[in-house]
Design a protein around this motif. Structure first.
Motif, PDB file in Angstrom:
ATOM      1  N   GLU A  73     -19.231   9.463 -57.664  1.00 47.68           N
ATOM      2  CA  GLU A  73     -19.882   8.291 -57.097  1.00 47.68           C
ATOM      3  C   GLU A  73     -18.820   7.415 -56.442  1.00 47.68           C
ATOM      4  N   PRO A  74     -19.153   6.831 -55.304  1.00 47.36           N
ATOM      5  CA  PRO A  74     -18.160   6.036 -54.577  1.00 47.36           C
ATOM      6  C   PRO A  74     -17.601   4.892 -55.423  1.00 47.36           C
ATOM      7  N   HIS A  75     -16.289   4.789 -55.449  1.00 51.70           N
ATOM      8  CA  HIS A  75     -15.612   3.714 -56.167  1.00 51.70           C
ATOM      9  C   HIS A  75     -14.201   3.561 -55.610  1.00 51.70           C
ATOM     10  N   PRO A  76     -13.671   2.357 -55.647  1.00 49.36           N
ATOM     11  CA  PRO A  76     -12.319   2.131 -55.122  1.00 49.36           C
ATOM     12  C   PRO A  76     -11.242   2.540 -56.127  1.00 49.36           C
ATOM     13  N   HIS A  77     -10.037   2.700 -55.604  1.00 49.46           N
ATOM     14  CA  HIS A  77      -8.868   3.048 -56.417  1.00 49.46           C
ATOM     15  C   HIS A  77      -7.730   2.077 -56.145  1.00 49.46           C
ATOM     16  N   PHE A  78      -6.848   1.973 -57.127  1.00 52.14           N
ATOM     17  CA  PHE A  78      -5.587   1.268 -56.958  1.00 52.14           C
ATOM     18  C   PHE A  78      -4.478   2.289 -57.148  1.00 52.14           C
ATOM     19  N   ILE A  79      -3.547   2.348 -56.190  1.00 53.51           N
ATOM     20  CA  ILE A  79      -2.406   3.261 -56.268  1.00 53.51           C
ATOM     21  C   ILE A  79      -1.145   2.427 -56.362  1.00 53.51           C
ATOM     22  N   CYS A  80      -0.359   2.695 -57.394  1.00 49.18           N
ATOM     23  CA  CYS A  80       0.906   1.990 -57.565  1.00 49.18           C
ATOM     24  C   CYS A  80       1.969   2.664 -56.697  1.00 49.18           C
ATOM     25  N   ASP A  81       2.580   1.884 -55.813  1.00 47.54           N
ATOM     26  CA  ASP A  81       3.623   2.408 -54.944  1.00 47.54           C
ATOM     27  C   ASP A  81       4.940   2.615 -55.689  1.00 47.54           C
ATOM     28  N   LYS A  97     -23.758  -1.477 -50.207  1.00 46.45           N
ATOM     29  CA  LYS A  97     -23.882  -2.556 -49.235  1.00 46.45           C
ATOM     30  C   LYS A  97     -22.808  -2.423 -48.158  1.00 46.45           C
ATOM     31  N   MET A  98     -21.588  -2.046 -48.566  1.00 54.97           N
ATOM     32  CA  MET A  98     -20.520  -1.856 -47.593  1.00 54.97           C
ATOM     33  C   MET A  98     -20.911  -0.769 -46.591  1.00 54.97           C
ATOM     34  N   ASP A  99     -21.437   0.341 -47.089  1.00 52.91           N
ATOM     35  CA  ASP A  99     -21.873   1.418 -46.196  1.00 52.91           C
ATOM     36  C   ASP A  99     -22.950   0.926 -45.241  1.00 52.91           C
ATOM     37  N   ALA A 100     -23.931   0.205 -45.774  1.00 56.43           N
ATOM     38  CA  ALA A 100     -25.029  -0.301 -44.945  1.00 56.43           C
ATOM     39  C   ALA A 100     -24.521  -1.281 -43.893  1.00 56.43           C
ATOM     40  N   ASP A 101     -23.564  -2.133 -44.272  1.00 57.66           N
ATOM     41  CA  ASP A 101     -23.001  -3.083 -43.308  1.00 57.66           C
ATOM     42  C   ASP A 101     -22.297  -2.366 -42.163  1.00 57.66           C
ATOM     43  N   VAL A 102     -21.530  -1.343 -42.484  1.00 60.31           N
ATOM     44  CA  VAL A 102     -20.828  -0.577 -41.447  1.00 60.31           C
ATOM     45  C   VAL A 102     -21.837   0.137 -40.559  1.00 60.31           C
ATOM     46  N   GLU A 103     -22.857   0.745 -41.161  1.00 57.47           N
ATOM     47  CA  GLU A 103     -23.879   1.443 -40.384  1.00 57.47           C
ATOM     48  C   GLU A 103     -24.576   0.492 -39.413  1.00 57.47           C
ATOM     49  N   LYS A 104     -24.883  -0.707 -39.895  1.00 55.18           N
ATOM     50  CA  LYS A 104     -25.554  -1.682 -39.041  1.00 55.18           C
ATOM     51  C   LYS A 104     -24.645  -2.143 -37.905  1.00 55.18           C
ATOM     52  N   GLU A 105     -23.389  -2.454 -38.238  1.00 60.24           N
ATOM     53  CA  GLU A 105     -22.453  -2.961 -37.226  1.00 60.24           C
ATOM     54  C   GLU A 105     -22.160  -1.929 -36.145  1.00 60.24           C
ATOM     55  N   LEU A 106     -21.976  -0.676 -36.530  1.00 64.70           N
ATOM     56  CA  LEU A 106     -21.554   0.353 -35.577  1.00 64.70           C
ATOM     57  C   LEU A 106     -22.677   1.289 -35.146  1.00 64.70           C
ATOM     58  N   ARG A 109     -23.981   6.512 -39.064  1.00 61.25           N
ATOM     59  CA  ARG A 109     -24.389   6.978 -40.406  1.00 61.25           C
ATOM     60  C   ARG A 109     -23.121   7.249 -41.200  1.00 61.25           C
ATOM     61  N   VAL A 110     -22.873   6.473 -42.242  1.00 59.17           N
ATOM     62  CA  VAL A 110     -21.712   6.667 -43.107  1.00 59.17           C
ATOM     63  C   VAL A 110     -22.054   7.757 -44.123  1.00 59.17           C
ATOM     64  N   THR A 111     -21.231   8.781 -44.171  1.00 60.03           N
ATOM     65  CA  THR A 111     -21.439   9.862 -45.147  1.00 60.03           C
ATOM     66  C   THR A 111     -20.448   9.793 -46.296  1.00 60.03           C
ATOM     67  N   GLN A 112     -19.342   9.112 -46.065  1.00 62.33           N
ATOM     68  CA  GLN A 112     -18.382   8.880 -47.139  1.00 62.33           C
ATOM     69  C   GLN A 112     -17.406   7.810 -46.703  1.00 62.33           C
ATOM     70  N   HIS A 113     -16.730   7.250 -47.676  1.00 66.65           N
ATOM     71  CA  HIS A 113     -15.669   6.294 -47.382  1.00 66.65           C
ATOM     72  C   HIS A 113     -14.648   6.366 -48.503  1.00 66.65           C
ATOM     73  N   ASN A 114     -13.479   5.800 -48.239  1.00 71.82           N
ATOM     74  CA  ASN A 114     -12.399   5.814 -49.206  1.00 71.82           C
ATOM     75  C   ASN A 114     -11.766   4.429 -49.200  1.00 71.82           C
ATOM     76  N   LEU A 115     -11.939   3.702 -50.285  1.00 71.97           N
ATOM     77  CA  LEU A 115     -11.384   2.364 -50.389  1.00 71.97           C
ATOM     78  C   LEU A 115     -10.227   2.408 -51.388  1.00 71.97           C
ATOM     79  N   VAL A 116      -9.016   2.143 -50.895  1.00 69.85           N
ATOM     80  CA  VAL A 116      -7.810   2.226 -51.724  1.00 69.85           C
ATOM     81  C   VAL A 116      -7.020   0.936 -51.596  1.00 69.85           C
TER      82      VAL A 116
END
Length: 130
Positions: A73-81, A97-106, A109-116
């Motif tokens: 399931e989509p979830h963000p990650h934190f990576i220690c440099d 909601k983030m996916d829906a906002d991007v879909e509306k703005e652009l 159809r968002v099929t995946q995203h990666n938030l890091v």
């Protein structure tokens, strides 16, 4: 559908059961004692298959090694440099909601995203302060 093998299932379970988002080499080192004939190539090929089938996802490359997550399931990650640690962020991000906002703005159809998020974990930040 994929063919069953004990090694293949062990590789998948090693990723699913890990909270550290392991690299292929980590999975290999964990399973090698149980499967003496296991090769690193076998681990890489199976992880590639799992990615293609949507059974694992790549978190990205950390310190030169691609890291994997069995939490789909989509979830963000934190990576220690500093140390390369990868953590799930469990706070209440509304990723749908983030996916829906991007879909509306652009109008797409968002099929995946990666938030890091990247930075230094508490231990590495403290070490740098010393």
């Amino acid at each position: 559908m994929r063919k069953y093998s004990r090694k293949r299932e062990a590789i998948l379970q090693a990723i699913y059961s890990s909270k550290s988002h392991p690299a292929a080499e980590t999975v290999y080192n964990e399973l090698k004692p149980m499967f003496p004939d296991l090769s690193l190539g076998t681990v890489y090929r199976n992880i590639s298959l799992f990615k293609d089938l949507g059974e694992v996802v790549s978190v990205g490359v950390v310190n030169g090694h691609e890291r994997f997550d069995g939490k789909l399931e989509p979830h963000p990650h934190f990576i220690c440099d500093g140390c390369g640690r990868v953590d799930d962020i469990e706070t209440g991000f509304d990723v749908s909601k983030m996916d829906a906002d991007v879909e509306k703005e652009l109008n797409c159809r968002v099929t995946q995203h990666n938030l890091v998020f990247r930075g230094l974990c508490a231990a590495c930040a403290e070490e740098r302060r010393k």
